[in-house]
Design a protein around this motif. Structure first.
Motif, PDB file in Angstrom:
ATOM      1  N   ALA A   1      13.969  92.917  43.606  1.00  0.00           N
ATOM      2  CA  ALA A   1      14.773  92.173  42.911  1.00  0.00           C
ATOM      3  C   ALA A   1      14.555  92.521  41.384  1.00  0.00           C
ATOM      4  CB  ALA A   1      14.532  90.640  43.258  1.00  0.00           C
ATOM      5  N   ALA A   2      13.388  92.635  40.954  1.00  0.00           N
ATOM      6  CA  ALA A   2      13.161  93.174  39.553  1.00  0.00           C
ATOM      7  C   ALA A   2      14.009  94.366  39.419  1.00  0.00           C
ATOM      8  CB  ALA A   2      11.926  93.218  39.145  1.00  0.00           C
ATOM      9  N   TYR A   3      13.688  95.224  40.187  1.00  0.00           N
ATOM     10  CA  TYR A   3      14.318  96.764  40.027  1.00  0.00           C
ATOM     11  C   TYR A   3      15.876  96.469  40.144  1.00  0.00           C
ATOM     12  CZ  TYR A   3      16.230 101.321  41.014  1.00  0.00           C
ATOM     13  OH  TYR A   3      17.053 102.571  40.789  1.00  0.00           O
ATOM     14  N   ALA A   4      16.484  95.668  40.561  1.00  0.00           N
ATOM     15  CA  ALA A   4      18.028  95.235  40.879  1.00  0.00           C
ATOM     16  C   ALA A   4      18.472  94.682  39.752  1.00  0.00           C
ATOM     17  CB  ALA A   4      18.259  94.903  42.077  1.00  0.00           C
ATOM     18  N   GLY A   5      17.560  94.084  38.972  1.00  0.00           N
ATOM     19  CA  GLY A   5      17.916  93.305  37.659  1.00  0.00           C
ATOM     20  C   GLY A   5      18.625  91.844  38.253  1.00  0.00           C
ATOM     21  N   ILE A   6      17.778  91.430  39.142  1.00  0.00           N
ATOM     22  CA  ILE A   6      18.316  89.983  39.633  1.00  0.00           C
ATOM     23  C   ILE A   6      17.851  88.893  38.783  1.00  0.00           C
ATOM     24  CG2 ILE A   6      18.062  88.377  41.390  1.00  0.00           C
ATOM     25  CD1 ILE A   6      20.115  90.887  41.970  1.00  0.00           C
ATOM     26  N   ASP A   7      18.555  87.966  38.191  1.00  0.00           N
ATOM     27  CA  ASP A   7      18.196  87.025  37.363  1.00  0.00           C
ATOM     28  C   ASP A   7      17.917  85.711  38.198  1.00  0.00           C
ATOM     29  OD1 ASP A   7      17.613  84.902  35.538  1.00  0.00           O
ATOM     30  OD2 ASP A   7      19.373  85.497  34.230  1.00  0.00           O
ATOM     31  N   PRO A   8      16.518  85.191  38.401  1.00  0.00           N
ATOM     32  CA  PRO A   8      16.328  84.160  38.880  1.00  0.00           C
ATOM     33  C   PRO A   8      17.075  82.691  38.830  1.00  0.00           C
ATOM     34  CG  PRO A   8      14.171  85.321  38.363  1.00  0.00           C
ATOM     35  CD  PRO A   8      15.284  85.867  37.551  1.00  0.00           C
ATOM     36  N   ALA A   9      17.617  82.845  37.664  1.00  0.00           N
ATOM     37  CA  ALA A   9      18.566  81.636  37.129  1.00  0.00           C
ATOM     38  C   ALA A   9      19.790  81.592  37.951  1.00  0.00           C
ATOM     39  CB  ALA A   9      18.782  81.716  35.574  1.00  0.00           C
ATOM     40  N   GLU A  10      20.192  82.872  38.383  1.00  0.00           N
ATOM     41  CA  GLU A  10      21.482  82.760  38.980  1.00  0.00           C
ATOM     42  C   GLU A  10      21.417  82.684  40.398  1.00  0.00           C
ATOM     43  OE1 GLU A  10      24.330  86.345  37.037  1.00  0.00           O
ATOM     44  OE2 GLU A  10      22.190  87.189  37.846  1.00  0.00           O
ATOM     45  N   THR A  11      20.162  82.758  40.984  1.00  0.00           N
ATOM     46  CA  THR A  11      20.069  82.748  42.607  1.00  0.00           C
ATOM     47  C   THR A  11      19.330  81.205  42.969  1.00  0.00           C
ATOM     48  OG1 THR A  11      17.916  83.775  42.395  1.00  0.00           O
ATOM     49  CG2 THR A  11      19.702  84.968  42.999  1.00  0.00           C
ATOM     50  N   GLY A  12      19.290  80.314  42.008  1.00  0.00           N
ATOM     51  CA  GLY A  12      18.958  79.139  42.098  1.00  0.00           C
ATOM     52  C   GLY A  12      19.759  78.136  43.109  1.00  0.00           C
ATOM     53  N   GLU A  13      19.164  76.988  43.698  1.00  0.00           N
ATOM     54  CA  GLU A  13      20.026  76.150  44.729  1.00  0.00           C
ATOM     55  C   GLU A  13      21.178  75.690  43.652  1.00  0.00           C
ATOM     56  OE1 GLU A  13      20.320  74.329  48.266  1.00  0.00           O
ATOM     57  OE2 GLU A  13      18.517  75.805  47.230  1.00  0.00           O
ATOM     58  N   ASP A  14      21.018  75.263  42.294  1.00  0.00           N
ATOM     59  CA  ASP A  14      22.315  74.631  41.569  1.00  0.00           C
ATOM     60  C   ASP A  14      23.356  75.712  41.128  1.00  0.00           C
ATOM     61  OD1 ASP A  14      21.156  71.997  41.924  1.00  0.00           O
ATOM     62  OD2 ASP A  14      19.799  72.146  40.084  1.00  0.00           O
ATOM     63  N   ALA A  15      22.851  76.839  40.824  1.00  0.00           N
ATOM     64  CA  ALA A  15      23.490  78.057  40.336  1.00  0.00           C
ATOM     65  C   ALA A  15      24.431  78.915  40.893  1.00  0.00           C
ATOM     66  CB  ALA A  15      22.711  78.762  39.397  1.00  0.00           C
TER      67      ALA A  15
END
Length: 441
Positions: free
Chosen positions: A293-307
């Protein structure tokens, strides 16, 4: 002491007692079978990417004359791509010693003068240059891609694809010219002189090669160049010993590569493969991945339950689904592997999620679902978008997976949702899914 000529254009420059028609013919017949299998499995790999489906899959060239063979890639058996691509990569690595030995065995012919004695001879020399250059290019780029260290300019997919066609065309031309003589040489050695006990190369083998050349001339077969050294150095190994050395090298490469395709405990034997060794972590999510996920540039804030929301678009419009809505839909399970173009694969994992055809029904496709464009949250790396065919969407085992092996997907395995499709290349099993667009692509 015999003086060695300074130029490789002189037959006396080449002193190895190992070279000869029989040694070269045996290697050539092995490559005849091996390269043919490589070419066929390579074409199957390109078909599996569905390059003619949508512009987003055109990283793999499939249009025009060279795409004549393309067909919708099937979804069964589920291990199909795991087998064909595992065979392609493992066999390619295994054949490296055979290819190098074959090139070494005929290198005097590359320097033979005059460069062309006739138009037919000139065409043969050109095909030989394409064969040698194409072979080295295909094997080199393939090995680099397997090792995830591809350094050539441009995309691997079109370069390897077009290079394969050039190489195989030259290979077919070479086979048409040389295969009959190679078969005769091997048969004559096995049924005649080969029945004798093995003697030193410079004695029995050289006499046999002289007899073979004489018989070939009697049959009107012209040999291009003389592979037998006129003034050979003292032998250190017989030709059969040299073949055993080449075979041993291939066997070693096979044993240290094949485990990444077999998976399970065999993965520990894949010492030369990037996905060899034990699984990267324990637990339900403890199996191989290509990119984190880090290599792909995934922002944890975008994958959260609310977002996070999944956007599904189709005939009747667009719907937005959060995770809670997805969990209220009928959930189904599929036992499927992941198999990648680099040759590695996982054992079957137990996936659970929403069928792709049920998501298509939400936007107006209650009958046969259409193709779908899948888009990911990833910012880095290839295949941020991928297209799947209608037959893949319609298969009841094709899921938008939310769980694997009884647990939520980890971030590296595509949380909050990923695609899993039977028999598809790993890059089409998109992770971190954000949008599904059903319909004409």
């Amino acid at each position: 002491m015999r003086d060695r000529p300074s130029l490789p254009t002189s037959p006396r420059f080449w002193r190895s007692p190992l070279r000869g028609p029989w040694f070269t013919s045996v290697l050539g017949l092995v490559l005849l079978v091996g390269v043919t299998v490589l070419f066929v499995t390579g074409l199957l790999s390109y078909a599996a990417y569905n390059p003619g489906l949508s512009p987003v899959n055109d990283t793999t060239p499939g249009k025009g004359v060279l795409g004549f063979y393309l067909f919708p890639w099937p979804t069964g058996p589920v291990w199909l791509y795991r087998f064909t691509q595992g065979l392609h990569v493992t066999l390619g690595v295994t054949l490296v010693p055979v290819l190098l030995a074959k090139l070494w065995s005929v290198v005097p012919r590359l320097f033979a003068l005059p460069p062309a004695r006739s138009l037919a001879h000139a065409l043969e020399r050109i095909s030989l240059l394409l064969l040698v250059g194409g072979g080295l290019f295909e094997f080199t780029t393939g090995v680099l891609n397997v090792q995830l260290e591809y350094v050539f300019p441009g995309s691997f997919y079109p370069l390897h694809f077009y290079g394969a066609w050039v190489f195989f065309a030259a290979f077919l031309a070479h086979v048409a010219l040389k295969a009959p003589a190679a078969v005769r040489t091997v048969r004559r050695r096995r049924t005649g002189a080969g029945a004798a006990q093995e003697q030193p190369v410079h004695a029995r083998d050289v006499r046999e090669e002289g007899a073979l050349r004489g018989a070939a001339r009697e049959e009107g077969v012209r040999e291009e160049g003389d592979l037998v050294a006129p003034l050979p150095d003292p032998p250190t190994v017989s030709r059969r010993g040299a073949l055993a050395l080449v075979g041993g090298g291939s066997l070693l490469l096979f044993l240290t590569t094949v485990g990444q395709s077999l998976g399970g405990p065999f993965r520990r034997t894949a010492l030369l493969a990037p996905h060899g060794g034990p699984d990267p972590a324990g637990g339900p999510n403890g199996f191989q991945i290509n990119k984190t996920a880090a290599y792909a540039g995934i922002d944890p804030a975008e994958t959260g339950e609310d977002a996070w929301r999944l956007v599904v678009t189709g005939r009747t419009g667009t719907v937005r689904l959060d995770r809670a809505r997805l969990l209220r839909m009928p959930l189904h399970s599929s036992s499927l592997p992941i198999a990648c173009v680099e040759g590695w694969s996982t054992a079957d994992q137990w996936w659970r999620g929403v069928r792709l055809r049920d998501l298509a029904a939400l936007v107006g496709y209650d009958g046969d679902p259409p193709d779908v464009l899948v888009e990911s949250l990833q910012r880095h790396g290839a295949f941020r978008r991928a297209a799947l065919r209608a037959n893949q969407v319609a298969d009841g085992r094709s899921l938008l997976a939310l769980f694997v092996n009884g647990e939520e997907l980890s971030p590296d395995h595509g949380h909050p949702a990923r695609i899993i499709v039977p028999a598809a290349p790993g890059v089409l099993n998109t992770k971190w899914v954000a949008r599904l667009t059903f319909g004409d692509l």
